[in-house]
Design an enzyme around this catalytic site. Structure first.
Site, PDB file in Angstrom:
ATOM      1  N   THR A 235      -3.344   5.813 -22.094  1.00  0.00           N
ATOM      2  CA  THR A 235      -3.068   4.292 -21.472  1.00  0.00           C
ATOM      3  C   THR A 235      -1.924   4.120 -21.811  1.00  0.00           C
ATOM      4  OG1 THR A 235      -3.831   3.546 -23.571  1.00  0.00           O
ATOM      5  CG2 THR A 235      -5.269   3.865 -21.866  1.00  0.00           C
TER       6      THR A 235
ATOM      7  N   ARG B 281      -1.212  -2.984 -18.465  1.00  0.00           N
ATOM      8  CA  ARG B 281      -2.676  -2.388 -18.938  1.00  0.00           C
ATOM      9  C   ARG B 281      -3.011  -1.331 -18.119  1.00  0.00           C
ATOM     10  NH1 ARG B 281      -6.017  -3.718 -21.540  1.00  0.00           N
ATOM     11  NH2 ARG B 281      -5.137  -5.185 -23.024  1.00  0.00           N
TER      12      ARG B 281
ATOM     13  N   LYS C 145      -1.142   0.412 -25.814  1.00  0.00           N
ATOM     14  CA  LYS C 145      -1.608   0.423 -26.799  1.00  0.00           C
ATOM     15  C   LYS C 145      -0.162   0.072 -27.324  1.00  0.00           C
ATOM     16  CE  LYS C 145      -6.236   2.015 -25.785  1.00  0.00           C
ATOM     17  NZ  LYS C 145      -6.397   2.537 -24.745  1.00  0.00           N
TER      18      LYS C 145
ATOM     19  N   TYR D 169       1.104  -1.061  -0.088  1.00  0.00           N
ATOM     20  CA  TYR D 169       0.049  -0.247   0.083  1.00  0.00           C
ATOM     21  C   TYR D 169       1.117   1.218  -0.034  1.00  0.00           C
ATOM     22  CZ  TYR D 169      -4.701  -0.858   0.115  1.00  0.00           C
ATOM     23  OH  TYR D 169      -6.167  -1.612  -0.804  1.00  0.00           O
TER      24      TYR D 169
ATOM     25  N   ASP E 204      -6.524  13.338 -25.504  1.00  0.00           N
ATOM     26  CA  ASP E 204      -6.499  12.047 -24.793  1.00  0.00           C
ATOM     27  C   ASP E 204      -5.818  11.157 -26.142  1.00  0.00           C
ATOM     28  OD1 ASP E 204      -6.519   8.843 -24.620  1.00  0.00           O
ATOM     29  OD2 ASP E 204      -8.731   9.218 -24.256  1.00  0.00           O
TER      30      ASP E 204
ATOM     31  N   GLU F  64      -0.464   4.793  -0.651  1.00  0.00           N
ATOM     32  CA  GLU F  64      -1.430   5.884  -0.480  1.00  0.00           C
ATOM     33  C   GLU F  64      -0.805   7.332  -0.696  1.00  0.00           C
ATOM     34  OE1 GLU F  64      -4.800   5.380   1.170  1.00  0.00           O
ATOM     35  OE2 GLU F  64      -5.765   3.795   0.134  1.00  0.00           O
TER      36      GLU F  64
HETATM   37  N1  DSN Z   1     -11.066  -0.259 -25.806  1.00  0.00           N
HETATM   38  C1  DSN Z   1      -9.942   0.262 -25.898  1.00  0.00           C
HETATM   39  C2  DSN Z   1      -9.698   0.203 -27.671  1.00  0.00           C
HETATM   40  O1  DSN Z   1     -10.496  -0.576 -28.343  1.00  0.00           O
HETATM   41  O2  DSN Z   1     -10.026   1.507 -27.989  1.00  0.00           O
HETATM   42  C3  DSN Z   1     -10.037   2.584 -25.573  1.00  0.00           C
HETATM   43  O3  DSN Z   1     -10.392   2.539 -24.827  1.00  0.00           O
END
Ligand code: DSN
Length: 429
Positions: free
Chosen positions: A233, A242, A236, A61, A207, A63
């Site tokens: 994110t 993730r 990707k 933990y 984003d 925080e």
């Molecule tokens: N689910 C993702 C995508 O496939 O683009 C976006 O969050």
């Protein structure tokens, strides 16, 4: 009893402790290896990241922020989080970063909380034109908490309609303008958005989840330094674990940190933050930059060959890591296309195309990306061969036997690029 003889609860291998889950982990490794992964938002993370995410840091933990925690024993995880922060800042050049968001949606939630009051007006890209559900879909927290309005792409060329963005911004006077997409194959003009935001006195958020790896490598223009706040994110094109993160200008730093904790989250996932540190370290290398260029080059080759085979692509091509195949002129729906490619050994997702007349559960399109296969080592000759498999699988007259033969062809392409050989050999932790 020596440590290695220890078969207690804490030390049991998963194959002994839980054979059912162990079998499924093996089955998923096989599935990922035996098929061609072309979901545009997916990637293969490195074994080093897998090790960090599977580490004892999951026990801790922490925080708070490095040096300012609400728990004892944080001296090691402080160093881990500081490494992730320092590397993220070096990679993207932002004033400030918070690396704690558990996901892209949480990162967006934090960005909205830092820049908006409930009920404030926001202008973002429509999901049906390539946006994202956390950009104001009515059934999402974003659409419930804020007053979202949506711009889209032009009918004529399917590029973002900047005239529409300007007109809507002038009329609506939003507090925030959001750029960023989950299904848009072209470069986004961040300076043009900034100019509109400045004209109407709005904050500007990007984003960049889908394109973060391309941005890190300089193969897509960066929004950092142009937008007030940038979310992403990590898993990707960036190829890490993730999770999500938020970067911002100095004036928003305290608001972003407070929005993440205690605003939205409790304890940060320190094992995942360690994975982020590893991924950012890897993304700072020349090898990563070369691979991101290959992602884009591979996608251009894929697009070229798909169009050569007679398929329509939204906007007539791609500048980034994905293409959107428009099946409207064929007898197939997106769902049928996804199913056929699945049987041909290629994993993609059905996706709405702009002005789609079919519902999101069916759609008229397919979203296909090159990030994962590029990480696996495939290059332009393989992309052209895969495009030929896709074209053949989507022919209306393709039979089950044809799809079976195409599956063998996909498997043969993938087999030339072994995935996680040490995991398959059982020699990796
Ligand atoms: N689910 C993702 C995508 O496939 O683009 C976006 O969050």
């Amino acid at each position: 009893m020596s440590f290695i003889d220890d078969d207690s609860y804490l030390s049991q291998d998963i194959s002994e402790a839980d054979p059912a889950v162990a079998r499924l982990l093996g089955a998923e490794l096989d599935r990922q290896s035996d098929t061609l992964e072309m979901i545009a938002s997916e990637n293969f993370t490195s074994q080093a990241v897998l090790q960090a995410v599977g580490s004892v840091l999951t026990n801790k933990y922490a925080e708070g922020l490095p040096g300012k925690r609400y728990y004892g024993g944080c001296e090691v995880v402080d160093e881990v989080e500081q490494l992730a922060i320092d590397r993220a800042l070096e990679l993207f050049g932002a004033d400030h970063v918070n690396v704690q968001p558990h996901s892209g949606s949480t990162a967006n939630e934090a960005a909205y909380a830092a820049t908006l009051a409930p009920g404030d007006r926001v202008l973002a890209m429509a999901l049906s034109h390539g946006g994202h559900l956390s950009h104001g879909l009515k059934v999402n927290f974003s659409g419930k908490l804020y007053e979202f309005h949506h711009y889209g792409v032009r009918r004529s060329d399917q590029y973002i309609d900047m005239d529409q963005v300007r007109e809507m911004a002038r009329e609506l006077r939003p507090a925030l303008i959001v750029a960023g997409a989950s299904a848009y194959p072209r470069i986004i003009d961040f300076p043009a958005f900034r100019e509109i935001a400045d004209e109407v006195g709005a904050r500007f958020m990007v984003d960049m989840a889908h394109i973060a790896g391309l941005v890190a490598a300089g193969v897509h223009p960066t929004p950092v330094g142009i937008a007030d706040i940038v979310t992403t994110t990590i898993h990707k094109t960036l190829g890490g674990p993730r999770a999500g993160m938020v970067m911002c200008n100095a004036d928003l730093a305290a608001k972003v940190d407070k929005a993440v904790f205690p605003g939205l989250q409790g304890g940060p996932l320190m094992h995942v933050i360690a994975g982020k540190a590893v991924a950012f370290g890897q993304a700072l290398t020349p090898e990563f930059r070369a691979r991101q260029q290959a992602v884009v080059d591979n996608c251009a080759a894929l697009a070229d060959e798909l169009m050569e085979g007679g398929l329509d692509l939204v906007s007539g091509g791609t500048d980034n890591h994905l293409v959107l195949v428009d099946l409207s002129a064929t007898p197939l729906t997106g769902q049928e296309g996804e199913d056929r490619l699945d049987r041909a050994g290629i994993t993609v997702n059905k996706n709405g195309v702009p002005f789609d007349e079919r519902p999101p559960t069916v759609t008229s399109g397919l979203r296909i990306g090159t990030a994962a296969l590029t990480t696996r080592g495939l290059r332009e000759p393989e992309m052209r061969e895969i495009a030929q498999v896709i074209v053949a699988a989507l022919r209306p007259e393709a039979t089950e036997a044809d799809l079976e033969a195409l599956r063998a062809r996909s498997r043969a392409v993938g087999d030339r690029f072994p995935l996680y050989p040490r995991l398959h050999a059982g020699t990796a932790v």
